[in-house]
Each structure stands twice: as C-alpha cells, then as structure tokens.
Design an enzyme around this catalytic site. Structure first.
Site, short mmCIF file in Angstrom:
data_model
loop_
_atom_site.label_atom_id
_atom_site.label_comp_id
_atom_site.label_asym_id
_atom_site.label_seq_id
_atom_site.Cartn_x
_atom_site.Cartn_y
_atom_site.Cartn_z
N ASN A 9 -9.77 12.18 -4.16
CA ASN A 9 -9.76 10.92 -4.91
C ASN A 9 -10.01 9.79 -3.91
O ASN A 9 -9.13 9.42 -3.16
CB ASN A 9 -8.37 10.76 -5.58
N LYS A 11 -10.44 6.76 -4.49
CA LYS A 11 -9.88 5.48 -4.94
C LYS A 11 -10.95 4.38 -4.76
O LYS A 11 -12.13 4.66 -4.93
CB LYS A 11 -8.57 5.18 -4.20
N HIS A 98 -3.38 8.51 -13.09
CA HIS A 98 -2.90 8.34 -11.71
C HIS A 98 -1.81 7.27 -11.70
O HIS A 98 -1.88 6.30 -12.46
CB HIS A 98 -4.08 7.94 -10.80
N GLU A 100 -1.35 4.89 -9.80
CA GLU A 100 -1.88 3.53 -9.58
C GLU A 100 -2.42 2.94 -10.89
O GLU A 100 -2.30 1.74 -11.14
CB GLU A 100 -2.96 3.58 -8.49
N GLU A 170 2.01 14.31 -8.48
CA GLU A 170 1.93 13.38 -7.35
C GLU A 170 3.18 12.50 -7.33
O GLU A 170 3.24 11.48 -8.02
CB GLU A 170 0.70 12.47 -7.49
N GLY A 176 0.22 7.94 -0.09
CA GLY A 176 -0.19 6.95 0.91
C GLY A 176 0.91 6.55 1.86
O GLY A 176 0.77 5.60 2.62
N SER A 216 0.10 12.41 0.39
CA SER A 216 0.09 12.63 1.85
C SER A 216 -0.18 14.08 2.22
O SER A 216 0.39 14.60 3.19
CB SER A 216 1.39 12.13 2.49
P1 13P Z 1 -2.73 10.17 -0.35
O1 13P Z 1 -3.27 11.54 -0.07
O2 13P Z 1 -3.44 9.08 0.37
O3 13P Z 1 -1.24 10.12 -0.20
O4 13P Z 1 -3.03 9.88 -1.91
C1 13P Z 1 -2.72 10.84 -2.85
C2 13P Z 1 -3.30 10.43 -4.13
O5 13P Z 1 -2.91 9.45 -4.71
C3 13P Z 1 -4.43 11.23 -4.66
O6 13P Z 1 -4.70 10.90 -5.97
#
Ligand code: 13P
Length: 253
Positions: A9, A11, A98, A100, A170, A176, A216
């Site tokens: 992803n 983003k 997601h 976010e 997640e 992150g 992560s």
């Molecule tokens: P990270 O791998 O940067 O922690 O992000 C995970 C994520 O949100 C994938 O959709």
C-alpha cells in the site's frame, strides 16, 4: 488452500516516475528471485494505476489494487472514483476500510459494507482492513471490537461472496510506528477472526480466507509473522516503497 498474499500500500507516495521505477524494480526482482507461490499486489495512487498495470503486464502472480473506491457506480460525486472505472484500468483488488480512511475521511462500517458490495458486483476483490486503536487494545475488548468491524461490513454477504474477500488485520498502534505486533499478538487476533468467520460461514470458508497482517511489517520481522498458522501474508506500507525490502518480504514465506 488459502492464498499467500503480500500487498504494498503505497498510500499518498511517489510521483508517476518514481512509481514506475519502483514497479519495474519489483517486477524484475519478483521474476528473478521469488520461488514461492505468493501473490504480489501493488496498490499505487489512482493516477498511477493504468501505467503500473502496463508495466506489471502478465508478470506471474502480480496484481494491481486501488487504495479506495466510491460505492456509487457513477454520477455527480466530484473527485471520486467508481468501481467500474477501476475495473476498466485493470485493477483486480481494492483496499477498503484502511484505518487512515476511517480516521481522516470518516468511513464507517456501514459505508464500507456498500463499498464491499460494489466491488463484488463488479468482480473486484476487496482487501478489507480492520484493527483497533491502542486505547481499545489497552481497554481489553480489542478482539470483540475487530470482530464487530467484520460483522457490520461483511456478514451480510452470501457464502459465495464472502469467500472472495481478503482480510487485513492492521492494529492502528502498529501502523507507521515501527512498533509491530508480536507474532503472538498477530496470531491471537487472526485465529480469533478465523474462528468468528467459521461461526458465521463454516470451517471450509474460514479455512480458505486469507487474513493478512499489516503494521510495521519489515524484512526482519516478516518471516516470524508469516510463520504463524493464521497469518497468510502482509499488507505493507513503508517497506513497500523500497523494492529490495518489499521483495524480501515476499520471499519471507
Ligand atoms: P506500515 O507498514 O508503514 O506500518 O503501514 C501499514 C499499513 O498501513 C498498510 O496498509
């Protein structure tokens, strides 16, 4: 047998040139190095989809995903992208729900149920995200919370439709942050979700549902996470922006 999947992803990262460079590197490393049967999914920003698809071409086991979609088929929804549009540029998957999107764009379980329906009606596979905040985890009811997300967005589906869903757990506190869930924490949640799916749809469907871990996930922890019996791969954020790291994660099964 459920599929092993590693999805990147991106983003809101990468210009078109950066995204195409990354795609070429990943595709050639996948061809040269990946010996397992993992499915590799790239989820770039919308405007990259067409060109990324051209580059992926017919590379074995590589697929294209969007990061979101609108639940309406067409109409006066300025700035939005529909599922038929995604299908028309060759997307096969779409990330839905997601954290976010839930946090910054107020997406809720009911709206996500409508997005899931739109995807399935058009042959697009949802990668449905779920996960709890740190506060919910510390409150202790995190398994019930995540099960409720699945129930409200997915349990209206027929068995046939549910069998097309990919789930990504997640934990928000791991996204992150560099603070990944331990393999025990991931396995606990994945097993609970699989059990909950089995109660609703039966063991066969639950056993065949791919449940990915995200948060992560990096080359140095992927193998331990993927070795868990109920972890079927990963949804990767930061590490999906570096071809070497991403392909090393794909090789971690
Ligand atoms: P990270 O791998 O940067 O922690 O992000 C995970 C994520 O949100 C994938 O959709």
């Amino acid at each position: 047998m459920r599929k092993k999947i590693v999805a990147g992803n991106w983003k809101m990262n990468n210009t078109i040139d950066e995204g195409l460079q990354l795609t070429s590197e990943i595709a050639s490393m996948v061809v040269d190095e990946v010996a397992n049967d993992a499915i590799v999914v790239l989820a770039p920003p919308y405007i990259h989809l067409t060109k990324v698809k051209q580059l992926i071409g017919t590379t074995k086991n590589m697929y294209l995903s969007a990061q979101n979609c609108n639940e309406q088929a067409s109409g006066a929804y300025t700035g939005e992208i529909s599922v038929p549009m995604l299908v028309s540029v060759g997307a096969e998957y779409v990330i839905l729900g997601h954290s976010e999107r839930r946090e910054y764009f107020n997406e809720n379980n009911k709206q996500l149920a409508a997005k899931v329906d739109a995807c399935l009606a058009n042959g697009l596979t949802p990668i449905f995200c779920c996960g709890e905040s740190l506060e919910t985890r510390e409150g202790g009811d995190f398994i019930a919370f995540v099960c409720q997300q699945i129930k409200e967005s997915l349990f209206h589906l027929s068995k046939e439709d549910f069998s097309k869903i990919v789930i990504a757990y997640e934990p928000i506190w791991a996204i992150g942050t560099g603070m990944t869930a331990s393999s025990d924490q991931a396995q606990e949640m994945h097993a609970a979700l699989r059990g909950y799916i089995a109660e609703q749809y039966g063991n066969d469907i639950a056993d065949n549902t791919s449940i990915l871990y995200g948060g992560s996930c990096k080359p140095d922890n992927a193998a331990e996470l993927f070795a868990c019996s109920d972890v079927d791969g990963g949804l990767i954020g930061g590490a999906s922006l570096k071809s070497r790291d991403f392909v090393d994660i794909v090789k971690s099964f």
